[in-house]
Design a protein around this motif. Structure first.
Motif, mmCIF file in Angstrom:
data_model
loop_
_atom_site.group_PDB
_atom_site.id
_atom_site.type_symbol
_atom_site.label_atom_id
_atom_site.label_comp_id
_atom_site.label_asym_id
_atom_site.label_seq_id
_atom_site.Cartn_x
_atom_site.Cartn_y
_atom_site.Cartn_z
ATOM 1 N N SER A 22 -8.467 -5.991 -1.489
ATOM 2 C CA SER A 22 -7.178 -5.702 -0.878
ATOM 3 C C SER A 22 -6.032 -6.133 -1.793
ATOM 4 O O SER A 22 -6.185 -7.035 -2.619
ATOM 5 N N SER B 198 0.834 -1.205 0.000
ATOM 6 C CA SER B 198 0.000 0.000 0.000
ATOM 7 C C SER B 198 0.864 1.249 0.000
ATOM 8 O O SER B 198 1.981 1.239 0.535
ATOM 9 N N CYS C 60 -5.265 1.107 -1.088
ATOM 10 C CA CYS C 60 -6.014 0.193 -0.227
ATOM 11 C C CYS C 60 -5.063 -0.586 0.684
ATOM 12 O O CYS C 60 -4.023 -1.065 0.239
ATOM 13 N N LYS C 61 -5.411 -0.695 1.947
ATOM 14 C CA LYS C 61 -4.670 -1.556 2.862
ATOM 15 C C LYS C 61 -5.101 -3.006 2.642
ATOM 16 O O LYS C 61 -6.022 -3.288 1.860
#
Length: 483
Positions: free
Chosen positions: A437, A292, A321-322
């Motif tokens: 993710s 990320s 996005c994490k």
């Protein structure tokens, strides 16, 4: 091997790009990029805790109520505040109103129009399906939109407006319901139920909710011509195109549970690993920043300790996005997860046979409409206009809280820390953050990245239709993903 970048995707809120590696006519690898950073978690720093109820619903215009409810529950957790029964009933009705609207909108406006694409023009069902579901001109849109608008009048009665309602509070709702308004609520619910039974299902909602196996579903489907209802039409298309072979992900599912009433949720919380359902240990949730655009941490942190510090220094990163993980495992969230973990026999049978896939995700969404609308009718009758709707409490100067709910797209969590009367940390994991993710520190791809592997890509396709079906089966909301 070749590589193509697909995106932005139409009919998806927010920006989305997917980089696809293509080999031997199919996807061999995928990287999902959420290219828009918005920074709501950072905006919250230094704010009055109650102001979170104003900021968080503005994360999204589609699921703002879900954000409000999760925020209110995090505050209630910190305040050790419980709702009166009317508050629980009213909150459930408002949240379900938004969630069911989202499920309906996804099916009619986001998912089904893809079957009117020219690539399917040679199919014997194309003319009928295109007439019904083609974007803007299809007869389904003209029938659905008025039903949707009338259904959302429930939101006006109970919450004042949508999106960004302010009636949802830690201790309940600030909008009491009068006796005559309860009659109006029941009328709205009855009309929406009529639309579902006449056009979406062609059957009573209880009949759909009681389907308990794949064989029962197949028997129900075969009793009428496939074009007699929109659900049957989907099942016909899915069988013809073998959608159950598309988009298989992790076979690891998570749900926070939803719609609590006097200590019992309508849908249970839990996790399911390859057919085995277990308890949801919330302390096992962490966020990994290895891929990320964030300042890295030595180890993945639980959200209560998490940080959101944007950085372009990470050379391996490819998204804002994490990567949320449960026990460092990739999890899928959404209606399919909810119904599997809640033990619905039809969904259990479908997942046991073919796992998480495009077909099963859509069936679970439509099944949930059939299950929740009758329950909403019961909740409306249980409202007591003479009783209180909201409890009030004292906000502590120091503390922390967690709010976990199920939005239409899956598990949504808010984590708040307060120091000296101000928010010192606020972290959010949205449903699409789980599903879209990136890879984690072990280089394990996220749920969608795994689901895209094996998708067929025809010669010359720049926006492979199989990829479109898989992406839309998760119903992404990208503005929630990186809030």
């Amino acid at each position: 091997m070749s590589r193509i970048v697909v995106g932005p995707f139409n009919r998806v809120e927010g920006d989305l790009e997917v980089s696809l590696d293509i080999a031997d006519g199919q996807v061999s690898g995928a990287r999902v990029n959420s290219p828009m950073f918005r920074g709501f978690e950072r905006i919250m720093h230094g704010q009055n805790p109650m102001d979170a109820l104003v900021y968080t619903p503005r994360i999204c215009g589609i699921c703002s109520v879900s954000q409000s409810v999760a925020c209110a529950r995090a505050l209630a957790d910190m305040m050790q505040l419980e709702m009166p029964e009317n508050g629980e009933l009213a909150t459930n009705l408002v949240l379900a109103n938004e969630n069911m609207t989202d499920l309906l909108t996804h099916f009619y406006l986001f998912f089904m129009p893809d079957f009117s694409r020219d690539i399917y023009a040679g199919e014997d069902w194309f003319s009928t399906v295109s007439k019904r579901f083609k974007a803007k001109t299809g007869t389904a849109t003209r029938a659905m939109l008025p039903a949707r608008a009338e259904f959302l009048h429930l939101m006006g009665l109970m919450a004042g407006k949508w999106p960004h309602t302010l009636s949802l509070q830690p201790g309940g709702t600030t909008k009491p319901i009068e006796s005559q308004e309860r009659i109006r609520l029941l009328t709205i619910l009855s009309a929406f139920r009529g639309f579902l039974e006449e056009q979406l299902f062609g059957a009573d909602l209880e009949e759909i909710g009681e389907l308990d196996s794949l064989s029962a579903l197949e028997q129900w489907y075969s009793e009428e011509h496939w074009s007699q209802s929109d659900f049957r039409t989907f099942l016909h298309l899915s069988a013809d195109l073998e959608l159950k072979s598309l988009g298989r992900s992790t076979n690891q599912f998570l749900s926070y549970g939803n719609y609590p009433l006097q200590g019992e949720p309508m849908f249970k919380s839990g996790v399911n690993f390859h057919g085995e359902t277990g308890v949801l240990a919330t302390g096992s949730i962490t966020e990994d920043l290895a891929y990320s655009w964030m300042e890295s941490e030595p180890e993945p942190l639980p959200p209560q300790e998490g940080k959101t510090n944007p950085s372009l220094a990470n050379e391996d990163a490819y998204t804002w996005c994490k990567a949320p993980r449960f026990n460092r495992q990739v999890m899928e969230v959404g209606a399919l997860s909810r119904q599997l973990i809640n033990g619905h026999p039809l969904i259990s049978d479908l997942v046991n046979r073919s796992g998480g896939n495009v077909e099963n995700r859509i069936i679970a969404r439509l099944l949930e409409l059939a299950l929740v609308i009758p329950q909403m009718q019961k909740w409306a009758t249980q409202l007591n206009p003479q009783a209180e709707f909201c409890h009030h409490g004292q906000m502590p100067k120091e503390g922390s809280g967690v709010g976990m709910i199920e939005a239409a797209r899956g598990s949504l969590g808010h984590w708040i820390n307060v120091e000296k009367g101000k928010i010192s940390n606020y972290q959010i994991i949205a449903p699409t953050t789980w599903n879209f993710s990136p890879r984690d520190g072990q280089s394990v791809p996220g749920a969608l990245e795994q689901a895209l592997v094996g998708a067929p890509v025809h010669e010359g396709e720049k926006e492979p239709v199989s990829v479109q079906h898989i992406v839309r089966s998760f119903d992404p909301c990208m503005v929630c993903t990186v809030h």
